[in-house]
Design an enzyme around this catalytic site. Structure first.
Site, PDB file in Angstrom:
ATOM      1  N   ASP A  21     102.232   1.373  72.121  1.00 20.54           N
ATOM      2  CA  ASP A  21     102.563   1.793  70.765  1.00 20.54           C
ATOM      3  C   ASP A  21     102.469   0.620  69.785  1.00 20.54           C
ATOM      4  O   ASP A  21     102.606  -0.543  70.158  1.00 20.54           O
ATOM      5  CB  ASP A  21     103.984   2.360  70.753  1.00 20.54           C
ATOM      6  N   ASN A  64     109.747   7.442  73.531  1.00 14.22           N
ATOM      7  CA  ASN A  64     109.751   5.987  73.324  1.00 14.22           C
ATOM      8  C   ASN A  64     110.756   5.317  74.264  1.00 14.22           C
ATOM      9  O   ASN A  64     111.895   5.797  74.415  1.00 14.22           O
ATOM     10  CB  ASN A  64     110.122   5.667  71.870  1.00 14.22           C
ATOM     11  N   GLU A  90     105.247  13.906  69.916  1.00 12.81           N
ATOM     12  CA  GLU A  90     106.093  12.721  70.135  1.00 12.81           C
ATOM     13  C   GLU A  90     107.520  13.121  69.817  1.00 12.81           C
ATOM     14  O   GLU A  90     107.791  13.690  68.744  1.00 12.81           O
ATOM     15  CB  GLU A  90     105.676  11.542  69.247  1.00 12.81           C
ATOM     16  N   GLU A 132      98.308   6.511  63.938  1.00 11.76           N
ATOM     17  CA  GLU A 132      99.550   6.997  63.333  1.00 11.76           C
ATOM     18  C   GLU A 132      99.470   6.861  61.806  1.00 11.76           C
ATOM     19  O   GLU A 132      98.681   6.090  61.278  1.00 11.76           O
ATOM     20  CB  GLU A 132     100.734   6.184  63.849  1.00 11.76           C
ATOM     21  N   GLU A 164     106.012   5.691  75.762  1.00 14.05           N
ATOM     22  CA  GLU A 164     105.466   4.763  74.779  1.00 14.05           C
ATOM     23  C   GLU A 164     106.282   3.455  74.807  1.00 14.05           C
ATOM     24  O   GLU A 164     107.501   3.471  74.663  1.00 14.05           O
ATOM     25  CB  GLU A 164     105.498   5.382  73.376  1.00 14.05           C
TER      26      GLU A 164
END
Length: 778
Positions: free
Chosen positions: A674, A612, A557, A731, A644
């Site tokens: 997310d 993101n 990520e 996460e 995301e």
């Protein structure tokens, strides 16, 4: 009788003249009437002379008789013209003098045609007295017809005029008798015979009768036309929306139905009343002044109507009129109640929020300024509370606009019921309310009020049968401590409100001076961030994502990092909110997408890389075109790119969001949901769009060993995703126990400090560059 009929006919026409006959071609009709009337009066005189016994056997002198006729006709025509014009008040006197003089001359000239003028020796005193008496009587008759009226006045006037003529006749006959006695020796007869005079008299009488009949017919026609016209005017007045009142001075002569309805009284009770006394006491003198000055602009007064304690507002206009014989003024009144109500409604709508009926921002600004003026004058503190409904946009998207509107209405009602009646509650637009609290011990009173508001809003709302949990965040600023200017006080309350939101919502915060310093610092930081984007001072760190079962690397990520030349490292928790506030998040997102894709093409390891996408970037940029351009320029395989998004992207405009995501997925790009588990976590999103991954928020995963609720949530999300056939990424994995639990529950992937912290890609070189045949993305 002939003389009376002639005078009556003549005066009847004169009386009618002002209502129409005096206008073109009226003068010709008046002249004809005068000729016929004068001829009829002479005929009556001639008949009397012929019937006078002492003059029996005498013959008329034709030229003299014709002169008498002309004088009689001329005097009547002149009097008719003078009276018909009615221009001056002296008209009756002038007409009487003309008639009296004409009658006297006609009598004496006619007598001279029968008797030698040398034998007629009247006494001067007798002549003057008779002439004065004739004039006085005729003046009385002229004044009677001048004042107008009905048939009785007309008959009285005709009688007086005939009486005046009879006085002249008696004087003439007394002199004729004396002269006739003196005619003992006989005189030579004139050339004209008595038969000719009789024939002429008959013609005159027939003319008088003809004109009289015509006058009667005309009078009936005019009377009928007048009645029709009066009825038409009355009907028009009665159907008029405005009230109409005919006045003589201040007295009411006539009213229409609208005025009766306006006052609540009937016509009979209004006729004869003083017009000014129908108004409230304070306005009566002004109404009298308006009546004395007709023709001016309309003025507003209050009519003391039945059942109206404060009076009815009306606009009064006064005009002169000649349409009614008994009225000199006409008053027009317009009911202003509907207009005042409409104006009040417009003012209300201009100053109040349409949904909550609370004062809007404009009226709030006026009241705040007034409160601050009083605070400065009397040293009374004023507290300003800004109350913001938490997550209203999410409620609107998930439950619908009607539910969201219901939440606002009920929130407004709860706030209104919590404050004092003297406090101002306003709606500043959107989901923000304001409360102005005056004249209390501050800041303690504001603190108590804020706590009461939080407690009451902690009870779920029932909107259209739905239970809605809607909390509020509150920011408070106090004058004069914080500011004495409305705009500054409002800005400080906004800063305090933002602190409440940043602190987790559902709380209240007082403004502090350091908040203003922080606000200015955030503004400066926003400017620095834009400069950093242009200067290339930002860089990317990568955090690895691994398989739960095998621990093998699956991807990364990408996370933005910023090292400020003066501040040093700026935490993402500080500059990301600043980027969102300033709008720089869009530029930052575009830079991240381009930079990450370019970097990933250098890796021998064909793993995934996740970027993101913020709500603002999703809404304010053409994301599909942007992704297409980046993939084309960098040559990155779309299957390696993961985007995301959070639920917020879907909440703002679900239909648009789903359309964009489908277009991206059609290009091979992978879409990841997310932070699932925070917010509303609506299952409808999972139903409407087939996500490639679901990421469980770190706040649940990090507590699975300590909190049964967090463990249950993680377990539930994994089970749900397995049922949908969607991989799950956990996460916040920081302990080996977390891995064991996730493996036991069947979680697919994991990410967290236990796997690896965010770092430059070179820190993971042994995984990326030394293992060209690493795991492929699922």
């Amino acid at each position: 009788m002939v003389g009376f009929a002639s005078v009556l006919m003549t005066l009847s026409v004169v009386q009618r003249a002002p209502s129409g006959l005096a206008k073109t071609p009226g003068p010709w009709w008046l002249a004809a009437t005068g000729v016929a009337g004068g001829g009829g009066i002479w005929a009556a005189h001639a008949i009397a002379l012929l019937a006078f016994e002492p003059l029996a056997g005498r013959h008329f002198d034709l030229p003299i008789a014709l002169a008498a006729v002309l004088i009689g006709v001329a005097s009547v025509v002149g009097a008719v013209m003078v009276m018909a014009g009615r221009r001056r008040s002296t008209a009756p006197f002038l007409a009487a003098v003309l008639l009296a003089t004409g009658f006297a001359l006609m009598h004496w000239i006619s007598l001279a045609g029968l008797i030698d003028s040398q034998l007629l020796r009247p006494s001067p005193l007798l002549v003057i007295a008779a002439l004065a008496l004739m004039t006085a009587v005729v003046v009385a008759g002229m004044l009677t017809v001048w004042r107008a009226g009905g048939l009785h006045r007309l008959i009285a006037a005709a009688s007086l005029v005939v009486t005046g003529g009879f006085v002249g006749y008696l004087l003439t006959m007394s002199q004729a008798g004396e002269a006739a006695v003196a005619l003992s020796g006989g005189l030579a007869p004139p050339d004209m015979s008595r038969m000719a005079v009789s024939f002429t008299t008959m013609v005159m009488v027939m003319a008088v009768l003809g004109v009289g009949v015509a006058g009667v017919l005309l009078d009936r026609h005019l009377a009928r036309a007048a009645r029709v016209e009066a009825r038409r005017v009355t009907d028009l007045a009665n159907v008029a929306l405005e009230s109409i009142v005919l006045l003589r001075d201040d007295g009411i002569v006539e009213v229409n139905r609208s005025f009766c309805r306006l006052t609540g009284q009937n016509r009979d009770s209004l006729i004869g009343c003083r017009f000014s006394e129908l108004f409230i006491d304070d306005h009566r003198l002004s109404v009298v002044q308006a009546l004395e000055q007709p023709g001016g602009p309309g003025r507003e007064f209050r009519l003391a109507a039945v059942g109206q304690t404060e009076g009815v507002p009306v606009e009064l206009s006064v005009r002169e009129t000649e349409a009614h014989e008994n009225a000199s003024r006409v008053a027009l009144l317009r009911d202003l109640r509907d207009q005042h109500e409409a104006e009040a409604r417009i003012r209300y709508l201009a100053q109040h929020d349409a949904l909550t009926r609370l004062p809007n921002r404009a009226l709030f600004g006026d009241r705040l300024a007034h409160a601050l003026q009083l605070a400065e004058r009397y040293e009374n503190p004023v507290a300003l509370l800004l109350v913001d409904v938490d997550r209203l946009q999410e409620i609107n998207k998930l439950r619908g606009q009607d539910i969201g509107d219901g939440v606002l209405r009920q929130t407004a009602k709860r706030i209104k019921n919590t404050v004092r009646g003297s406090d101002t509650v306003a709606c500043l637009g959107g989901d923000t309310f304001a409360v102005i609290q005056e004249g209390m011990d501050q800041p303690h009173a504001a603190d108590k009020l804020a706590r009461r508001l939080l407690t009451r809003m902690g009870v779920p709302l029932i909107v259209n049968g739905n239970e809605i949990a809607a909390t509020v965040s509150i920011g408070i600023a106090v004058a004069p401590t914080d500011a004495l200017v409305g705009s500054a006080l409002l800005a400080h309350a906004e800063s305090a409100l933002q602190r409440s939101k940043d602190g987790g919502r559902n709380r209240h915060t007082f403004y502090e001076a350091r908040m203003e310093e922080e606000r200015r610092a955030r503004q400066v930081l926003g400017v620095d961030l834009r400069n950093a984007l242009r200067a290339g001072d930002l860089h990317v760190h990568f955090q690895p994502v691994a398989d739960v079962g095998t621990g093998s690397l699956l991807g990364f990520e990408a996370l933005a990092r910023w090292t400020h030349p003066e501040r040093g490292v700026v935490p993402p928790g500080l500059f990301i909110p600043v980027a969102e506030e300033s709008g720089a998040i869009v530029d930052l997102g575009e830079w991240m997408l381009e930079t990450v894709c370019q970097e990933a093409t250098r890796w021998p390891l064909a793993c995934t890389v996740a970027v993101n996408i913020s709500v603002m970037q999703f809404e304010k940029s053409d994301l599909v075109a942007q992704v297409d351009g980046v993939l084309e320029r960098t040559g990155l395989d779309p299957a390696r790119l993961e985007l995301e998004i959070t639920e917020s992207v879907l909440i703002h405009d679900t239909d648009y969001a789903v359309e964009v995501l489908n277009r991206l997925k059609a290009r091979g790009v992978r879409i990841v949901l997310d932070d699932f588990g925070t917010g509303y976590s609506s299952l409808s999103y999972l139903k409407r769009f087939p996500f490639d991954k679901i990421k469980i928020d770190r706040s649940f995963v990090s507590e699975i060993g300590d909190s049964q609720q967090s463990a249950a949530i993680v377990r539930g999300v994994i089970g749900l995703a397995r049922g949908l056939g969607v991989p799950v990424v956990a996460e916040g994995v920081e302990q080996a126990a977390h891995v064991d639990m996730l493996r036991e529950e069947g979680c697919d992937q994991m990410q967290g400090y236990l796997i690896g912290r965010p770092a430059p890609i070179e820190d993971y070189g042994d995984l990326v560059f030394d293992h060209p045949m690493a795991a492929q993305p699922e």
